[in-house]
Design a protein around this motif. Structure first.
Motif, PDB file in Angstrom:
ATOM      1  N   ASP A   1       2.012   4.069   9.657  1.00 33.74           N
ATOM      2  CA  ASP A   1       2.379   2.671   9.921  1.00 33.74           C
ATOM      3  C   ASP A   1       1.686   1.707   8.957  1.00 33.74           C
ATOM      4  OD1 ASP A   1      -0.212   2.771  10.872  1.00 33.74           O
ATOM      5  OD2 ASP A   1       0.214   1.727  12.748  1.00 33.74           O
ATOM      6  N   VAL A   2       0.956   2.271   7.982  1.00 30.66           N
ATOM      7  CA  VAL A   2       0.343   1.481   6.913  1.00 30.66           C
ATOM      8  C   VAL A   2       1.013   1.782   5.572  1.00 30.66           C
ATOM      9  CG1 VAL A   2      -1.787   1.115   5.574  1.00 30.66           C
ATOM     10  CG2 VAL A   2      -1.881   1.270   8.084  1.00 30.66           C
ATOM     11  N   ARG A   3       1.308   3.046   5.328  1.00 30.10           N
ATOM     12  CA  ARG A   3       1.895   3.459   4.052  1.00 30.10           C
ATOM     13  C   ARG A   3       3.226   2.736   3.807  1.00 30.10           C
ATOM     14  NH1 ARG A   3       0.828   8.040   1.142  1.00 30.10           N
ATOM     15  NH2 ARG A   3      -0.240   8.965   2.949  1.00 30.10           N
ATOM     16  N   GLY A   4       3.347   2.130   2.639  1.00 36.70           N
ATOM     17  CA  GLY A   4       4.570   1.442   2.253  1.00 36.70           C
ATOM     18  C   GLY A   4       4.680   0.016   2.749  1.00 36.70           C
ATOM     19  N   LYS A   5       3.727  -0.429   3.570  1.00 36.15           N
ATOM     20  CA  LYS A   5       3.784  -1.786   4.121  1.00 36.15           C
ATOM     21  C   LYS A   5       3.069  -2.780   3.198  1.00 36.15           C
ATOM     22  CE  LYS A   5       5.852  -0.707   7.999  1.00 36.15           C
ATOM     23  NZ  LYS A   5       5.096  -0.710   9.259  1.00 36.15           N
ATOM     24  N   ILE A   6       3.481  -4.051   3.286  1.00 32.98           N
ATOM     25  CA  ILE A   6       2.772  -5.097   2.582  1.00 32.98           C
ATOM     26  C   ILE A   6       1.657  -5.628   3.477  1.00 32.98           C
ATOM     27  CG2 ILE A   6       4.746  -5.728   1.127  1.00 32.98           C
ATOM     28  CD1 ILE A   6       5.207  -8.126   2.979  1.00 32.98           C
TER      29      ILE A   6
ATOM     30  N   ALA B   1      -2.254   3.672  -9.487  1.00 38.64           N
ATOM     31  CA  ALA B   1      -0.990   3.445 -10.199  1.00 38.64           C
ATOM     32  C   ALA B   1       0.171   3.178  -9.252  1.00 38.64           C
ATOM     33  CB  ALA B   1      -0.693   4.655 -11.087  1.00 38.64           C
ATOM     34  N   ALA B   2       0.268   3.923  -8.165  1.00 44.57           N
ATOM     35  CA  ALA B   2       1.396   3.758  -7.245  1.00 44.57           C
ATOM     36  C   ALA B   2       1.422   2.360  -6.642  1.00 44.57           C
ATOM     37  CB  ALA B   2       1.328   4.804  -6.132  1.00 44.57           C
ATOM     38  N   ASN B   3       0.244   1.810  -6.376  1.00 45.44           N
ATOM     39  CA  ASN B   3       0.177   0.482  -5.781  1.00 45.44           C
ATOM     40  C   ASN B   3       0.420  -0.609  -6.826  1.00 45.44           C
ATOM     41  OD1 ASN B   3      -0.531   1.704  -3.281  1.00 45.44           O
ATOM     42  ND2 ASN B   3      -2.647   1.877  -3.997  1.00 45.44           N
ATOM     43  N   ARG B   4       0.007  -0.370  -8.053  1.00 45.58           N
ATOM     44  CA  ARG B   4       0.314  -1.308  -9.138  1.00 45.58           C
ATOM     45  C   ARG B   4       1.818  -1.385  -9.367  1.00 45.58           C
ATOM     46  NH1 ARG B   4      -3.798  -2.021 -13.833  1.00 45.58           N
ATOM     47  NH2 ARG B   4      -5.802  -1.623 -12.857  1.00 45.58           N
ATOM     48  N   GLU B   5       2.455  -0.237  -9.372  1.00 47.99           N
ATOM     49  CA  GLU B   5       3.902  -0.204  -9.612  1.00 47.99           C
ATOM     50  C   GLU B   5       4.669  -0.907  -8.496  1.00 47.99           C
ATOM     51  OE1 GLU B   5       4.829   3.902 -10.029  1.00 47.99           O
ATOM     52  OE2 GLU B   5       3.691   4.131 -11.905  1.00 47.99           O
ATOM     53  N   ALA B   6       4.127  -0.866  -7.289  1.00 48.04           N
ATOM     54  CA  ALA B   6       4.797  -1.498  -6.147  1.00 48.04           C
ATOM     55  C   ALA B   6       4.569  -3.008  -6.111  1.00 48.04           C
ATOM     56  CB  ALA B   6       4.300  -0.863  -4.843  1.00 48.04           C
TER      57      ALA B   6
ATOM     58  N   ILE C   1       0.860  -1.192   0.000  1.00 52.17           N
ATOM     59  CA  ILE C   1       0.000   0.000   0.000  1.00 52.17           C
ATOM     60  C   ILE C   1       0.894   1.238   0.000  1.00 52.17           C
ATOM     61  CG2 ILE C   1      -1.837   1.237   1.198  1.00 52.17           C
ATOM     62  CD1 ILE C   1      -2.623  -1.421   2.487  1.00 52.17           C
ATOM     63  N   MET C   2       0.986   1.896  -1.139  1.00 53.64           N
ATOM     64  CA  MET C   2       1.813   3.089  -1.259  1.00 53.64           C
ATOM     65  C   MET C   2       1.020   4.373  -1.076  1.00 53.64           C
ATOM     66  SD  MET C   2       4.686   1.681  -1.604  1.00 53.64           S
ATOM     67  CE  MET C   2       5.633   3.192  -1.805  1.00 53.64           C
ATOM     68  N   ASP C   3      -0.180   4.419  -1.693  1.00 52.23           N
ATOM     69  CA  ASP C   3      -0.972   5.648  -1.624  1.00 52.23           C
ATOM     70  C   ASP C   3      -2.404   5.343  -2.025  1.00 52.23           C
ATOM     71  OD1 ASP C   3      -1.512   8.284  -1.180  1.00 52.23           O
ATOM     72  OD2 ASP C   3      -0.668   9.012  -3.064  1.00 52.23           O
ATOM     73  N   LEU C   4      -3.333   6.104  -1.491  1.00 54.68           N
ATOM     74  CA  LEU C   4      -4.745   6.034  -1.861  1.00 54.68           C
ATOM     75  C   LEU C   4      -5.217   7.466  -2.099  1.00 54.68           C
ATOM     76  CD1 LEU C   4      -5.923   3.377   0.750  1.00 54.68           C
ATOM     77  CD2 LEU C   4      -5.815   3.044  -1.733  1.00 54.68           C
ATOM     78  N   PRO C   5      -4.868   8.031  -3.253  1.00 60.73           N
ATOM     79  CA  PRO C   5      -5.131   9.450  -3.518  1.00 60.73           C
ATOM     80  C   PRO C   5      -6.606   9.807  -3.363  1.00 60.73           C
ATOM     81  CG  PRO C   5      -3.734   8.493  -5.231  1.00 60.73           C
ATOM     82  CD  PRO C   5      -4.225   7.360  -4.391  1.00 60.73           C
ATOM     83  N   GLY C   6      -6.857  10.927  -2.714  1.00 60.79           N
ATOM     84  CA  GLY C   6      -8.206  11.462  -2.604  1.00 60.79           C
ATOM     85  C   GLY C   6      -8.974  11.041  -1.370  1.00 60.79           C
ATOM     86  N   ILE C   7      -8.473  10.067  -0.608  1.00 61.03           N
ATOM     87  CA  ILE C   7      -9.267   9.618   0.545  1.00 61.03           C
ATOM     88  C   ILE C   7      -9.329  10.685   1.635  1.00 61.03           C
ATOM     89  CG2 ILE C   7      -8.839   7.154   0.166  1.00 61.03           C
ATOM     90  CD1 ILE C   7      -6.797   7.261   2.449  1.00 61.03           C
ATOM     91  N   GLU C   8      -8.352  11.604   1.612  1.00 58.17           N
ATOM     92  CA  GLU C   8      -8.379  12.657   2.633  1.00 58.17           C
ATOM     93  C   GLU C   8      -9.609  13.544   2.483  1.00 58.17           C
ATOM     94  OE1 GLU C   8      -6.102  13.892  -0.945  1.00 58.17           O
ATOM     95  OE2 GLU C   8      -5.933  12.201   0.460  1.00 58.17           O
ATOM     96  N   ARG C   9     -10.151  13.616   1.260  1.00 59.93           N
ATOM     97  CA  ARG C   9     -11.368  14.411   1.056  1.00 59.93           C
ATOM     98  C   ARG C   9     -12.565  13.773   1.754  1.00 59.93           C
ATOM     99  NH1 ARG C   9      -9.127  14.746  -4.223  1.00 59.93           N
ATOM    100  NH2 ARG C   9     -10.588  13.198  -5.024  1.00 59.93           N
ATOM    101  N   ARG C  10     -12.426  12.523   2.119  1.00 60.86           N
ATOM    102  CA  ARG C  10     -13.470  11.821   2.865  1.00 60.86           C
ATOM    103  C   ARG C  10     -13.166  11.789   4.355  1.00 60.86           C
ATOM    104  NH1 ARG C  10     -18.105  11.130  -0.057  1.00 60.86           N
ATOM    105  NH2 ARG C  10     -17.489  11.076  -2.244  1.00 60.86           N
ATOM    106  N   GLY C  11     -12.193  12.571   4.761  1.00 59.93           N
ATOM    107  CA  GLY C  11     -11.824  12.614   6.172  1.00 59.93           C
ATOM    108  C   GLY C  11     -11.026  11.411   6.623  1.00 59.93           C
ATOM    109  N   ILE C  12     -10.376  10.727   5.677  1.00 58.70           N
ATOM    110  CA  ILE C  12      -9.588   9.527   5.991  1.00 58.70           C
ATOM    111  C   ILE C  12      -8.119   9.820   5.737  1.00 58.70           C
ATOM    112  CG2 ILE C  12      -9.197   7.090   5.440  1.00 58.70           C
ATOM    113  CD1 ILE C  12     -12.083   7.033   4.324  1.00 58.70           C
TER     114      ILE C  12
END
Length: 356
Positions: free
Chosen positions: A22-27, A101-106, A6-17
């Motif tokens: 400790d999740v970003r970059g982890k498998i 895309a970021a998660n596909r590339e990872a 999990i590298m990035d989930l663009p746009g979720i911050e607009r949903r207050g998330i």
């Protein structure tokens, strides 16, 4: 799935998330697995008032007890741990469903067809030890809550009532008997689950659970605790499996001569694939066909014909929900297991089982 990153989930911050650091970059394995949970338990050990030696045994029961503790502080800390696990599960599902895309590339090993298949999934069943009991209920609730806030669209996350026995139930559906009983076994990474499945009119109508057995013989480790030679591990594992099946058949008198076994390794024609490493993958090095080798060895030991049928545990668990379109089945235990239900349940036993 365990190596999904999990590298990035663009746009979720607009949903207050917010995607936690400790999740970003982890498998996925680092987020929701026995090892991941034990790491969290270590962080919460003092506020949960758990003794260090309790961490390694019956941890799902211990955490479940903490969730309903009379001590409100303990209960609150346990709920926070369950929240973090539930949100981690939701982030894994969002990563798979969205295919950014970021998660596909990872995760270059996942091809476009696999990502497209996940994009088409609109229902996921959760099972396994971590998804059982009070902890499973709360983990599930927090995952659903975050998925709802993410506005993922039509997506139904469901908690299987079969919990840790999900692979046993799916394996039992594969039997080719109309009436009678059969021995069903699930060889996981830490435990061997066993049950006697009861059939009537091509329907699975009951399961009588036998005591669990340890999955790993001591010879898997050298004296210093490091992993042993892979072929030696395979030989020890093969002997252990044979002993478990023989002992279980002797315990379960009068069952059908076919034993249905799910195992935590990918299989091709009843033999482990050279795809992953571990105690069950090592079996590929000590026999040309594991299913045939087990059938022959058990038959010789018992002096009567026994036929062993092997199934990948994730695929077996998914058979529980055969006939469900656009569905995935995920088991949470030592690692994450994944399976997709077959399109039809025409060739499987009907599921008329009552939960014990």
């Amino acid at each position: 799935m365990n190596r999904l990153r999990i590298m990035d989930l663009p746009g979720i911050e607009r949903r207050g998330i917010i995607l936690p650091e400790d999740v970003r970059g982890k498998i996925a394995y680092e987020l929701v697995s026995t090892e991941a949970v034990m790491d969290l338990v270590g962080q919460y050990r003092d506020p949960l008032k758990l003794a260090l030696e309790e961490r390694s045994a019956h941890w799902t029961v211990l955490l479940g007890d903490c969730l309903i503790s009379d001590d409100e502080d303990v209960q609150a800390e346990a709920a926070d741990l369950a929240r973090r696990l539930g949100h981690r599960m939701a982030f894994i599902l969002l990563t798979l469903k969205r295919g950014d895309a970021a998660n596909r590339e990872a995760r270059p090993e996942m091809d476009g067809d696999t990502w497209a298949h996940w994009a088409s999934i609109d229902q996921v069943w959760l099972g396994g030890g971590l998804a059982s009991g009070q902890l499973g209920q709360m983990l599930y609730g927090y995952a659903v809550e975050l998925l709802y806030r993410s506005d993922i669209g039509p997506f139904n996350l469901r908690l299987s009532p079969y919990g840790a026995t999900l692979p046993l139930v799916g394996t039992a559906r594969q039997a080719r008997i109309d009436y009678g009983s059969a021995l069903i076994m699930d060889f996981g990474s830490t435990r061997v689950k066993r049950a006697i499945a009861v059939y009537s009119g091509r329907a699975l109508v009951g399961m009588h659970h036998l005591a669990m057995l340890p999955a790993t013989p001591p010879t898997h480790l050298e004296a210093n605790g490091t992993p042993g030679d892979e072929k030696a591990i395979g030989a020890a594992t093969l002997e252990h499996i044979i002993n478990c099946i023989v002992g279980s058949l002797e315990e379960a008198q009068g069952v059908d001569s076919t034993v249905l076994v799910s195992i935590a390794v990918y299989l091709t024609d009843g033999h482990p694939q050279d795809y992953q490493r571990g105690q069950y993958s090592a079996l590929r090095l000590v026999t040309d066909n594991l299913q045939e080798a087990l059938s022959d060895a058990v038959s010789r030991r018992l002096d009567r014909p026994i036929h062993i049928q092997l199934f990948h545990d994730g695929t077996a668990a998914a058979a529980t929900y055969a006939g469900s379109p656009r569905t995935a089945v995920i088991t949470l235990g030592t690692a994450l297991g994944i399976g997709f239900p077959p399109a039809s349940d025409q060739h499987l036993c009907k599921l008329h089982i009552r939960l014990e």
